[in-house]
Write an enzyme that holds these catalytic residues in place. Structure first.
Site, PDB file in Angstrom:
ATOM      1  N   ARG A 241       0.853  -1.179   0.000  1.00  0.00           N
ATOM      2  CA  ARG A 241       0.000   0.000   0.000  1.00  0.00           C
ATOM      3  C   ARG A 241       0.892   1.233   0.000  1.00  0.00           C
ATOM      4  NH1 ARG A 241      -3.565  -2.606  -1.466  1.00  0.00           N
ATOM      5  NH2 ARG A 241      -5.648  -2.924  -0.600  1.00  0.00           N
ATOM      6  N   GLU A 270      -3.151   7.898  -4.614  1.00  0.00           N
ATOM      7  CA  GLU A 270      -3.572   7.340  -5.902  1.00  0.00           C
ATOM      8  C   GLU A 270      -4.944   7.879  -6.299  1.00  0.00           C
ATOM      9  OE1 GLU A 270      -3.746   3.122  -5.445  1.00  0.00           O
ATOM     10  OE2 GLU A 270      -1.673   2.948  -4.770  1.00  0.00           O
ATOM     11  N   HIS A 288      -1.048   0.783  -9.829  1.00  0.00           N
ATOM     12  CA  HIS A 288      -1.686  -0.136  -8.882  1.00  0.00           C
ATOM     13  C   HIS A 288      -2.344  -1.283  -9.656  1.00  0.00           C
ATOM     14  CE1 HIS A 288      -3.619  -0.449  -4.621  1.00  0.00           C
ATOM     15  NE2 HIS A 288      -3.308  -1.641  -5.123  1.00  0.00           N
TER      16      HIS A 288
END
Length: 322
Positions: A241, A270, A288
């Protein structure tokens, strides 16, 4: 105006979706449930208040989660089903206190995320994106590309030895890497060295791959001290993360040469990431997309739908978190 789907049956269960799923999942959900699509409306509060007494489930994604504020508006909420393994964006304390079930999609994405971890390591160390650009630009006709860094046989540290950490270790072992790991506990069934101090793991590693879960307990665990210990020949890979790495410290380390490079699939903010990343030549960036294969995304969506069906069918949940 609200945009929702309905199977045309008054007995159909209402679910709230915080963001879209792939079309194959959406089609099945819309055939079985009355789906309220939060991302499609301008006035989200109006949508929620209009259907608060009917909504029994939230279908969300790992990065979107479900806040206590959202769940508190849904008095009939029974379950939050998450498309993704990470549940750090779901207020689990609230769900436990209010007896709301939570599921996620572990295991089915493990191997793909481990693949991208090793892929990013190879891309950074062997400078694969730069080599591609070198050939395309015609530079090879003028001179050979500068030498790069070997992966085979190097000292690799894994930060977090859960499902993904173990899968990364299996792949790294095939490269004859010397593997050590930092985790909340020693795994006696693993043949790798346990290092209980993260600074020490970074100091003895040439590559550091972060596979930790997100949340307050791991926030900024990879900080300036860890990056300094990794050193100017070190490479950081983050497939966990964005919250696990102090991005300010990381950008400083990349810009100053305090570490050699980084491969990142996740970021703090993000998808609106810090613009400085795009100006760096010693970092490889991914959107991601660790689990972003057709095969895994289909399996993730199926697991979300199976958990919802199990809950409303009175059966045991397949992958309960709460």
């Amino acid at each position: 105006m609200e945009k929702c789907s309905s199977a045309g049956d008054d007995a159909v269960t209402d679910i709230l979706m915080t963001g879209p799923y792939p079309e194959w999942d959406m089609a099945d959900l819309e055939a079985k449930y009355r789906v309220h699509k939060l991302w499609q409306v301008d006035d989200r509060d109006a949508l929620i208040s209009s259907h608060a007494d009917a909504i029994r489930a939230i279908a969300t994604r790992g990065e979107l989660g479900a806040s206590a504020a959202l769940m508190a508006k849904l008095p009939k909420l029974e379950i939050v089903s998450c498309y993704g393994m990470g549940t750090d964006a779901i207020d689990l304390a609230y769900t436990r206190e209010n007896r709301i079930r939570v599921t996620n999609t572990p295991d089915v994405l493990t191997e793909d995320v481990a693949d991208i971890g090793i892929g990013l390591l190879l891309a950074v160390a062997r400078q694969i994106p730069q080599a591609d650009a070198y050939v395309r630009a015609g530079s090879w006709r003028k001179a050979n590309m500068p030498l790069v860094t070997r992966v085979y046989g190097k000292r690799l540290g894994i930060v977090g030895m859960g499902r993904i950490g173990k899968a990364v270790a299996r792949r790294a072992a095939a490269f004859d890497c010397e593997i050590a790991y930092f985790s909340t506990r020693r795994h006696d069934d693993l043949p790798y060295d346990f290092v209980g101090n993260l600074v020490e793991l970074a100091r003895q590693s040439e590559f550091l791959i972060v596979t930790l879960a997100g949340g307050q307990g791991t926030k900024n665990i990879v900080n300036a001290e860890i990056l300094a210990a990794l050193g100017p020949d070190g490479i950081l890979i983050n497939i966990s993360r964005g919250s696990t790495v102090d991005e300010t410290a990381l950008l400083t380390a990349l810009e100053s040469g305090a570490i050699k490079g980084a491969g990142l699939d996740v970021f703090w903010n993000e998808p609106t990431i810090d613009e400085r990343f795009g100006r760096l030549s010693n970092v490889v960036l991914q959107p991601h997309h660790g689990s972003g294969t057709v095969e895994t995304r289909k399996a993730m969506g199926q697991l979300v739908r199976d958990n919802l069906a199990a809950h409303f069918g009175g059966r045991t949940l397949l992958t309960p978190v709460v």
